[in-house]
Scaffold this active site. Structure first.
Site, mmCIF file in Angstrom:
data_model
loop_
_atom_site.group_PDB
_atom_site.id
_atom_site.type_symbol
_atom_site.label_atom_id
_atom_site.label_comp_id
_atom_site.label_asym_id
_atom_site.label_seq_id
_atom_site.Cartn_x
_atom_site.Cartn_y
_atom_site.Cartn_z
ATOM 1 N NE ARG A 119 33.078 34.054 -23.310
ATOM 2 C CZ ARG A 119 33.626 34.175 -22.265
ATOM 3 N NH1 ARG A 119 34.638 35.310 -22.285
ATOM 4 N NH2 ARG A 119 33.201 34.162 -20.909
ATOM 5 C CG LEU B 181 35.097 24.777 -30.625
ATOM 6 C CD1 LEU B 181 36.390 24.142 -30.940
ATOM 7 C CD2 LEU B 181 33.628 24.297 -31.405
ATOM 8 C CB THR B 182 38.702 28.127 -26.356
ATOM 9 O OG1 THR B 182 37.855 27.897 -25.346
ATOM 10 C CG2 THR B 182 39.433 29.426 -26.605
ATOM 11 C CG ASP C 124 33.266 57.668 -34.054
ATOM 12 O OD1 ASP C 124 34.322 58.504 -34.065
ATOM 13 O OD2 ASP C 124 33.056 56.935 -33.214
ATOM 14 C CG ASP D 129 21.805 43.714 -36.563
ATOM 15 O OD1 ASP D 129 22.993 43.189 -36.153
ATOM 16 O OD2 ASP D 129 20.815 43.892 -35.957
ATOM 17 C CG HIS D 130 27.907 45.433 -36.226
ATOM 18 N ND1 HIS D 130 27.159 46.211 -35.565
ATOM 19 C CD2 HIS D 130 29.160 45.012 -35.614
ATOM 20 C CE1 HIS D 130 27.780 46.148 -34.316
ATOM 21 N NE2 HIS D 130 28.846 45.630 -34.092
ATOM 22 C CG HIS E 30 23.313 44.626 -32.414
ATOM 23 N ND1 HIS E 30 23.440 45.173 -33.923
ATOM 24 C CD2 HIS E 30 24.022 45.775 -31.787
ATOM 25 C CE1 HIS E 30 23.944 45.986 -34.120
ATOM 26 N NE2 HIS E 30 24.331 46.858 -32.960
ATOM 27 N NE ARG F 166 26.866 39.697 -12.167
ATOM 28 C CZ ARG F 166 25.965 38.680 -11.566
ATOM 29 N NH1 ARG F 166 25.654 39.137 -10.158
ATOM 30 N NH2 ARG F 166 25.384 38.058 -12.400
ATOM 31 C CD GLN G 232 31.672 41.277 -29.389
ATOM 32 O OE1 GLN G 232 31.546 41.116 -30.494
ATOM 33 N NE2 GLN G 232 31.328 42.530 -28.957
ATOM 34 C CG LEU H 8 22.342 39.467 -38.915
ATOM 35 C CD1 LEU H 8 21.467 39.912 -39.906
ATOM 36 C CD2 LEU H 8 22.211 37.971 -38.369
ATOM 37 C CB ALA I 148 33.384 56.350 -42.229
HETATM 38 C C1 BG6 Z 1 26.595 49.522 -32.348
HETATM 39 C C2 BG6 Z 1 26.148 50.360 -30.995
HETATM 40 O O1 BG6 Z 1 25.359 48.970 -33.141
HETATM 41 O O2 BG6 Z 1 27.092 48.381 -31.762
HETATM 42 C C3 BG6 Z 1 27.260 50.612 -29.940
HETATM 43 O O3 BG6 Z 1 25.415 51.484 -31.571
HETATM 44 C C4 BG6 Z 1 27.611 49.469 -29.647
HETATM 45 O O4 BG6 Z 1 26.710 51.364 -28.985
HETATM 46 C C5 BG6 Z 1 28.163 48.614 -30.825
HETATM 47 O O5 BG6 Z 1 29.041 49.824 -28.819
HETATM 48 C C6 BG6 Z 1 28.625 47.061 -30.182
HETATM 49 O O6 BG6 Z 1 29.380 46.393 -31.423
HETATM 50 P P1 BG6 Z 1 30.456 45.359 -31.132
HETATM 51 O O7 BG6 Z 1 30.869 44.777 -32.281
HETATM 52 O O8 BG6 Z 1 31.567 46.300 -30.655
HETATM 53 O O9 BG6 Z 1 29.856 44.374 -30.233
#
Ligand code: BG6
Length: 492
Positions: free
Chosen positions: A367, A396-397, A16, A180-181, A243, A464, A369, A183, A18
């Site tokens: 914000r 600032l959008t 997934d 850690d995406h 994250h 919520r 995302q 970052l 990849a």
């Molecule tokens: C991943 C989590 O690290 O980050 C997922 O394992 C989550 O559960 C995802 O959906 C969220 O990433 P993003 O970039 O869509 O905010």
């Protein structure tokens, strides 16, 4: 610096991650000319597949809504530099086979240099077997080798140390890139600039001005299909421990001596060390239940029937240093909620009372995302003949202010950094260790290691979360000026 003569090998190429992230990011970099000259990409996985099927698979998430012919042509070129081989993860023969494939791709080059980047998009069970075999059988003696790895990095302090320890036998810290995406996200990368390039913000960035900080992650969908993985980890390991904690670290670290990777990571570690483990009294857990035609977490048949795994968690921590003493940092994350967004909300203290009545607090919102923006809620005189304060915002959008700039995907930014050997936005081993120290006690409590596992509060799919307003109020957060909402302009 980018190195020519590089091959990128993606393990777990049929998975997934990849297809959704790694390959689209590689393509994005390729299309914009950011990959090294003559780069080659190899997909590797257990699944037996024809190359055409592999190509179809890893290009299906590439966005091209307008069917732009130039993009189509680029995708064709991209396919030409990408090959696939299938093999096992735990037998030497498969890696010897990979090695022959690598040699074929590398032959016929003028330069003797052979650089290899190994990207492990793999489940934890085969992580070490692959890292070890790659080192033994595919390590290039004539160039640079790098290994990119993805979470989960263990399940608690002990297992993380074990995993990292095993990896260290084969790969040095310098060769290792722990992703850690978050970052790599544009707004997260912006935090250091906002903080340290603006005296107006840095001057107010402490306990004297700030009342509380919230870092919030919300997703609109549940664990659909991923229940099996998720149940073993839960929302804290999935989102908070990595994250959100990373975002917190860049928000609160002291000014680094320079933007060099080790200077940044040294400061991150320092602030992490000042955070005591989270207490269960300051933690709220939730699990979503069926609502509005959507299934509950327990309705997912990959989830064990009586699972108490939290799909929502809010937790408050403090930083014991002179800058932040006493300021609550609230981290919250949930699946199957009313909204999809990630933001940082910094609420400032009240102004001295006396001349105003009921004046709203300032709030700075980053914000992350969707629709990147920074806005500051501030009070202004209501225009007219009377003096009355009203809340408004400086906004600032990005879509408006930077309409012509392309915002890179997090994975594009990070893969490029790894190709250049820049570690600034990757997680250092000691950082990870301190991150686990902060979370391990509540994780063990949640798993019932000290007795009975706590039952998460149910919340309806699409809501919520469980009683979240009362939770944040406890830490002094005031929902300012009832009825005020930031007017989000929908821009395309
Ligand atoms: C991943 C989590 O690290 O980050 C997922 O394992 C989550 O559960 C995802 O959906 C969220 O990433 P993003 O970039 O869509 O905010």
């Amino acid at each position: 610096e980018l190195r020519d003569n590089t091959i990128i090998i993606v393990f777990g190429a049929s998975g997934d991650l990849a297809k959704k992230k790694t390959f689209p990011a590689l393509f994005g970099l390729y299309r914009d000319g950011y990959l090294p000259k003559d780069v080659k990409i190899i997909g590797y996985a257990r699944t037996k597949m024809e190359e055409v099927d592999f190509h179809k698979r890893v290009t299906q998430y590439i966005k091209n809504p307008d069917e732009d012919q130039e993009v189509v042509a680029k995708i064709d070129e991209f396919k030409k530099i990408s090959t696939y081989i299938s093999g096992g993860y735990e037998d030497d023969a498969s890696f010897e086979n990979l090695e022959s494939h690598l040699k074929v791709l590398e032959s016929g080059r003028l330069s003797k240099e052979r650089n290899r980047v190994f990207y492990l998009a793999l489940p934890p069970s085969v992580f070490i077997p692959v890292a070890g075999r790659v080192k033994k059988l595919n390590y290039s003696e004539d160039g640079v080798n790098r290994i990119i790895v993805e979470k989960p990095f263990g399940k608690d302090l002990e297992s993380s140390r074990k995993l990292l320890g095993s990896l260290k036998q084969y790969w040095t810290e310098d060769e290792t890139f722990r992703i850690d995406h978050y970052l790599g996200k544009e707004m997260v990368k912006n935090i250091l600039v906002l903080r340290f390039a603006n005296i107006a913000l840095s001057a107010a960035w402490d306990k004297n001005s700030i009342s509380s900080v919230q870092i919030t992650f919300k997703e609109e969908f549940g664990t659909e299909g991923r229940g099996g993985y998720f149940d073993e980890f839960g929302i804290i390991r999935d989102i908070l421990q990595n994250h959100l904690l990373q975002v917190l670290t860049v928000l609160t670290m002291e000014r680094p001596v320079s933007f060099a990777a080790e200077d940044i990571r040294d400061e991150k570690v320092k602030v992490l060390r000042a955070i005591p483990p989270i207490a269960k009294e300051h933690t709220l857990l939730g699990q979503y239940v069926a609502a509005n035609g959507k299934p509950g977490y327990l309705d997912d048949n990959t989830v064990p029937p009586n699972s108490t795994c939290p799909t929502f968690a809010a937790t408050t921590l403090w930083i014991n240093n002179p800058r932040w003493e006493g300021v609550p940092f609230i981290l919250k994350a949930g699946k199957a909620m009313n909204d999809a967004k990630v933001e940082v909300r910094i609420q400032f203290k009240d102004v001295t009372s006396g001349i105003f009545k009921d004046v709203a607090r300032n709030e700075l919102v980053l914000r992350i995302q969707p629709s990147e923006s920074v806005y500051l809620k501030l009070n202004t005189k209501m225009p007219g003949l009377y003096t009355r304060a009203m809340p408004t915002e400086m906004d600032l959008t990005y879509k408006r202010r930077f309409a012509d700039n392309k915002i890179p995907e997090a994975y594009e930014a990070l893969i490029l950094d790894a190709l250049k050997g820049d570690h600034s936005n990757f997680v250092r081993q000691d950082e990870l260790d301190y991150a686990w120290k902060i979370f391990t006690p509540i994780l063990h409590w949640i798993e019932g290691k000290d007795g009975i596992a706590p039952k998460p509060s149910p919340y309806p799919y699409g809501s919520r979360g469980p009683n979240i307003d009362a939770f944040v109020r406890k830490y002094g957060y005031i929902r300012s000026s009832e009825g005020y909402t930031w007017p989000i302009t929908t821009l395309r």
